[in-house]
Scaffold this motif. Structure first.
Motif, PDB file in Angstrom:
ATOM      1  N   LEU A 168     -52.248  38.588 -62.883  1.00  0.00           N
ATOM      2  CA  LEU A 168     -51.833  37.875 -64.085  1.00  0.00           C
ATOM      3  C   LEU A 168     -51.457  38.825 -65.222  1.00  0.00           C
ATOM      4  O   LEU A 168     -50.545  38.547 -65.999  1.00  0.00           O
ATOM      5  CB  LEU A 168     -52.942  36.936 -64.562  1.00  0.00           C
ATOM      6  N   GLU A 169     -52.138  39.942 -65.305  1.00  0.00           N
ATOM      7  CA  GLU A 169     -51.890  40.914 -66.379  1.00  0.00           C
ATOM      8  C   GLU A 169     -50.455  41.449 -66.342  1.00  0.00           C
ATOM      9  O   GLU A 169     -49.911  41.855 -67.365  1.00  0.00           O
ATOM     10  CB  GLU A 169     -52.896  42.066 -66.287  1.00  0.00           C
ATOM     11  N   LYS A 170     -49.818  41.420 -65.190  1.00  0.00           N
ATOM     12  CA  LYS A 170     -48.462  41.947 -65.038  1.00  0.00           C
ATOM     13  C   LYS A 170     -47.390  41.036 -65.638  1.00  0.00           C
ATOM     14  O   LYS A 170     -46.257  41.448 -65.828  1.00  0.00           O
ATOM     15  CB  LYS A 170     -48.164  42.214 -63.565  1.00  0.00           C
ATOM     16  N   PHE A 171     -47.745  39.798 -65.939  1.00  0.00           N
ATOM     17  CA  PHE A 171     -46.797  38.858 -66.527  1.00  0.00           C
ATOM     18  C   PHE A 171     -46.769  39.025 -68.048  1.00  0.00           C
ATOM     19  O   PHE A 171     -47.747  39.463 -68.650  1.00  0.00           O
ATOM     20  CB  PHE A 171     -47.181  37.416 -66.171  1.00  0.00           C
ATOM     21  N   GLU A 172     -45.652  38.645 -68.645  1.00  0.00           N
ATOM     22  CA  GLU A 172     -45.535  38.652 -70.103  1.00  0.00           C
ATOM     23  C   GLU A 172     -46.536  37.663 -70.693  1.00  0.00           C
ATOM     24  O   GLU A 172     -46.880  36.658 -70.068  1.00  0.00           O
ATOM     25  CB  GLU A 172     -44.121  38.246 -70.520  1.00  0.00           C
ATOM     26  N   ASP A 173     -46.979  37.940 -71.915  1.00  0.00           N
ATOM     27  CA  ASP A 173     -47.834  36.988 -72.621  1.00  0.00           C
ATOM     28  C   ASP A 173     -47.062  35.696 -72.860  1.00  0.00           C
ATOM     29  O   ASP A 173     -45.831  35.702 -72.962  1.00  0.00           O
ATOM     30  CB  ASP A 173     -48.300  37.577 -73.951  1.00  0.00           C
ATOM     31  N   ASP A 174     -47.773  34.603 -72.968  1.00  0.00           N
ATOM     32  CA  ASP A 174     -47.196  33.277 -73.224  1.00  0.00           C
ATOM     33  C   ASP A 174     -46.143  32.891 -72.182  1.00  0.00           C
ATOM     34  O   ASP A 174     -45.110  32.321 -72.511  1.00  0.00           O
ATOM     35  CB  ASP A 174     -46.593  33.205 -74.636  1.00  0.00           C
ATOM     36  N   THR A 175     -46.433  33.162 -70.918  1.00  0.00           N
ATOM     37  CA  THR A 175     -45.501  32.874 -69.823  1.00  0.00           C
ATOM     38  C   THR A 175     -45.708  31.488 -69.223  1.00  0.00           C
ATOM     39  O   THR A 175     -44.750  30.789 -68.931  1.00  0.00           O
ATOM     40  CB  THR A 175     -45.657  33.929 -68.699  1.00  0.00           C
ATOM     41  N   PHE A 176     -46.962  31.085 -69.044  1.00  0.00           N
ATOM     42  CA  PHE A 176     -47.270  29.924 -68.209  1.00  0.00           C
ATOM     43  C   PHE A 176     -47.546  28.660 -69.010  1.00  0.00           C
ATOM     44  O   PHE A 176     -48.206  28.690 -70.039  1.00  0.00           O
ATOM     45  CB  PHE A 176     -48.478  30.226 -67.317  1.00  0.00           C
ATOM     46  N   ASP A 177     -47.048  27.543 -68.469  1.00  0.00           N
ATOM     47  CA  ASP A 177     -47.375  26.222 -68.998  1.00  0.00           C
ATOM     48  C   ASP A 177     -48.639  25.673 -68.345  1.00  0.00           C
ATOM     49  O   ASP A 177     -49.334  24.852 -68.933  1.00  0.00           O
ATOM     50  CB  ASP A 177     -46.235  25.231 -68.710  1.00  0.00           C
ATOM     51  N   TYR A 178     -48.911  26.124 -67.111  1.00  0.00           N
ATOM     52  CA  TYR A 178     -50.029  25.597 -66.323  1.00  0.00           C
ATOM     53  C   TYR A 178     -50.561  26.706 -65.422  1.00  0.00           C
ATOM     54  O   TYR A 178     -49.784  27.429 -64.790  1.00  0.00           O
ATOM     55  CB  TYR A 178     -49.545  24.424 -65.464  1.00  0.00           C
ATOM     56  N   ILE A 179     -51.869  26.839 -65.394  1.00  0.00           N
ATOM     57  CA  ILE A 179     -52.532  27.773 -64.479  1.00  0.00           C
ATOM     58  C   ILE A 179     -53.671  27.028 -63.798  1.00  0.00           C
ATOM     59  O   ILE A 179     -54.487  26.383 -64.464  1.00  0.00           O
ATOM     60  CB  ILE A 179     -53.088  29.011 -65.212  1.00  0.00           C
ATOM     61  N   TYR A 180     -53.702  27.116 -62.462  1.00  0.00           N
ATOM     62  CA  TYR A 180     -54.812  26.566 -61.684  1.00  0.00           C
ATOM     63  C   TYR A 180     -55.628  27.767 -61.211  1.00  0.00           C
ATOM     64  O   TYR A 180     -55.141  28.592 -60.434  1.00  0.00           O
ATOM     65  CB  TYR A 180     -54.280  25.780 -60.487  1.00  0.00           C
ATOM     66  N   LEU A 181     -56.846  27.891 -61.712  1.00  0.00           N
ATOM     67  CA  LEU A 181     -57.685  29.036 -61.368  1.00  0.00           C
ATOM     68  C   LEU A 181     -58.664  28.662 -60.267  1.00  0.00           C
ATOM     69  O   LEU A 181     -59.570  27.859 -60.464  1.00  0.00           O
ATOM     70  CB  LEU A 181     -58.454  29.542 -62.598  1.00  0.00           C
ATOM     71  N   ASP A 182     -58.450  29.249 -59.101  1.00  0.00           N
ATOM     72  CA  ASP A 182     -59.345  29.106 -57.954  1.00  0.00           C
ATOM     73  C   ASP A 182     -59.475  30.490 -57.357  1.00  0.00           C
ATOM     74  O   ASP A 182     -58.705  30.880 -56.484  1.00  0.00           O
ATOM     75  CB  ASP A 182     -58.770  28.113 -56.943  1.00  0.00           C
ATOM     76  N   ALA A 183     -60.414  31.255 -57.878  1.00  0.00           N
ATOM     77  CA  ALA A 183     -60.542  32.662 -57.490  1.00  0.00           C
ATOM     78  C   ALA A 183     -62.019  32.967 -57.247  1.00  0.00           C
ATOM     79  O   ALA A 183     -62.740  32.108 -56.737  1.00  0.00           O
ATOM     80  CB  ALA A 183     -59.943  33.546 -58.576  1.00  0.00           C
TER      81      ALA A 183
ATOM     82  N   GLY B 262     -50.595  24.981 -73.384  1.00  0.00           N
ATOM     83  CA  GLY B 262     -50.604  25.058 -71.928  1.00  0.00           C
ATOM     84  C   GLY B 262     -51.888  24.487 -71.344  1.00  0.00           C
ATOM     85  O   GLY B 262     -52.897  24.330 -72.036  1.00  0.00           O
ATOM     86  N   ILE B 263     -51.838  24.197 -70.059  1.00  0.00           N
ATOM     87  CA  ILE B 263     -52.958  23.572 -69.346  1.00  0.00           C
ATOM     88  C   ILE B 263     -53.571  24.574 -68.370  1.00  0.00           C
ATOM     89  O   ILE B 263     -52.853  25.242 -67.632  1.00  0.00           O
ATOM     90  CB  ILE B 263     -52.467  22.340 -68.546  1.00  0.00           C
ATOM     91  N   VAL B 264     -54.899  24.649 -68.394  1.00  0.00           N
ATOM     92  CA  VAL B 264     -55.632  25.462 -67.414  1.00  0.00           C
ATOM     93  C   VAL B 264     -56.578  24.530 -66.673  1.00  0.00           C
ATOM     94  O   VAL B 264     -57.331  23.770 -67.292  1.00  0.00           O
ATOM     95  CB  VAL B 264     -56.424  26.610 -68.070  1.00  0.00           C
ATOM     96  N   GLN B 265     -56.530  24.609 -65.349  1.00  0.00           N
ATOM     97  CA  GLN B 265     -57.430  23.832 -64.509  1.00  0.00           C
ATOM     98  C   GLN B 265     -58.361  24.802 -63.809  1.00  0.00           C
ATOM     99  O   GLN B 265     -57.927  25.668 -63.062  1.00  0.00           O
ATOM    100  CB  GLN B 265     -56.646  23.004 -63.497  1.00  0.00           C
ATOM    101  N   PHE B 266     -59.643  24.660 -64.089  1.00  0.00           N
ATOM    102  CA  PHE B 266     -60.673  25.522 -63.502  1.00  0.00           C
ATOM    103  C   PHE B 266     -61.279  24.828 -62.291  1.00  0.00           C
ATOM    104  O   PHE B 266     -61.891  23.766 -62.412  1.00  0.00           O
ATOM    105  CB  PHE B 266     -61.769  25.827 -64.524  1.00  0.00           C
ATOM    106  N   ASN B 267     -61.132  25.440 -61.131  1.00  0.00           N
ATOM    107  CA  ASN B 267     -61.682  24.909 -59.887  1.00  0.00           C
ATOM    108  C   ASN B 267     -63.135  25.332 -59.744  1.00  0.00           C
ATOM    109  O   ASN B 267     -63.548  26.377 -60.245  1.00  0.00           O
ATOM    110  CB  ASN B 267     -60.854  25.425 -58.704  1.00  0.00           C
ATOM    111  N   ASP B 268     -63.897  24.530 -59.040  1.00  0.00           N
ATOM    112  CA  ASP B 268     -65.309  24.818 -58.732  1.00  0.00           C
ATOM    113  C   ASP B 268     -66.171  24.948 -59.980  1.00  0.00           C
ATOM    114  O   ASP B 268     -67.000  25.839 -60.099  1.00  0.00           O
ATOM    115  CB  ASP B 268     -65.439  26.064 -57.847  1.00  0.00           C
ATOM    116  N   TYR B 269     -65.968  24.030 -60.903  1.00  0.00           N
ATOM    117  CA  TYR B 269     -66.737  23.978 -62.140  1.00  0.00           C
ATOM    118  C   TYR B 269     -68.067  23.294 -61.841  1.00  0.00           C
ATOM    119  O   TYR B 269     -68.203  22.085 -61.913  1.00  0.00           O
ATOM    120  CB  TYR B 269     -65.923  23.205 -63.190  1.00  0.00           C
ATOM    121  N   GLY B 270     -69.031  24.098 -61.415  1.00  0.00           N
ATOM    122  CA  GLY B 270     -70.338  23.574 -61.041  1.00  0.00           C
ATOM    123  C   GLY B 270     -71.373  24.686 -60.974  1.00  0.00           C
ATOM    124  O   GLY B 270     -71.064  25.852 -61.170  1.00  0.00           O
TER     125      GLY B 270
END
Length: 103
Positions: free
Chosen positions: A12-27, A49-57
């Protein structure tokens, strides 16, 4: 679609800042890794922008190990202005949390 390999926060660090409208984080699920992801996501997601965090538990359903996602995401929510949009029940105890970012 383009596939990138590596640690999520490094890729993700390799992308320009303010690039994404949506990120699904499953890492990775440990607190330190999720915190690294969040620190990079804060720069890479657009305002609104929208961030969806997977495995929130607390406990990972498969490994039965403690999960660092919930405390890392909660810390992020306490420190920033985000609107919680959805709590997605997964049925296995590890749900998703969807937030809108306000920088």
């Amino acid at each position: 679609m383009e596939v990138k390999e590596g640690y999520s926060w490094e890729v993700l660090e390799k992308f320009e800042d303010d690039t994404f409208d949506y990120i699904y984080l499953d890492a990775a699920h440990d607190f330190e890794s999720v915190s690294k992801d969040i620190n990079v996501i804060k720069k890479k997601i657009k305002t609104g922008g929208i961030v969806q965090f997977n495995d929130y538990g607390f406990i990972h359903a498969d490994s039965k190990e403690c999960c660092g996602v919930l405390p890392a995401v909660n810390k992020f929510l306490w420190e920033t202005k985000c609107e919680v949009l959805y709590y997605c029940i997964n049925g296995n105890g590890l749900d998703d949390l969807v937030v809108r970012i306000d920088k």
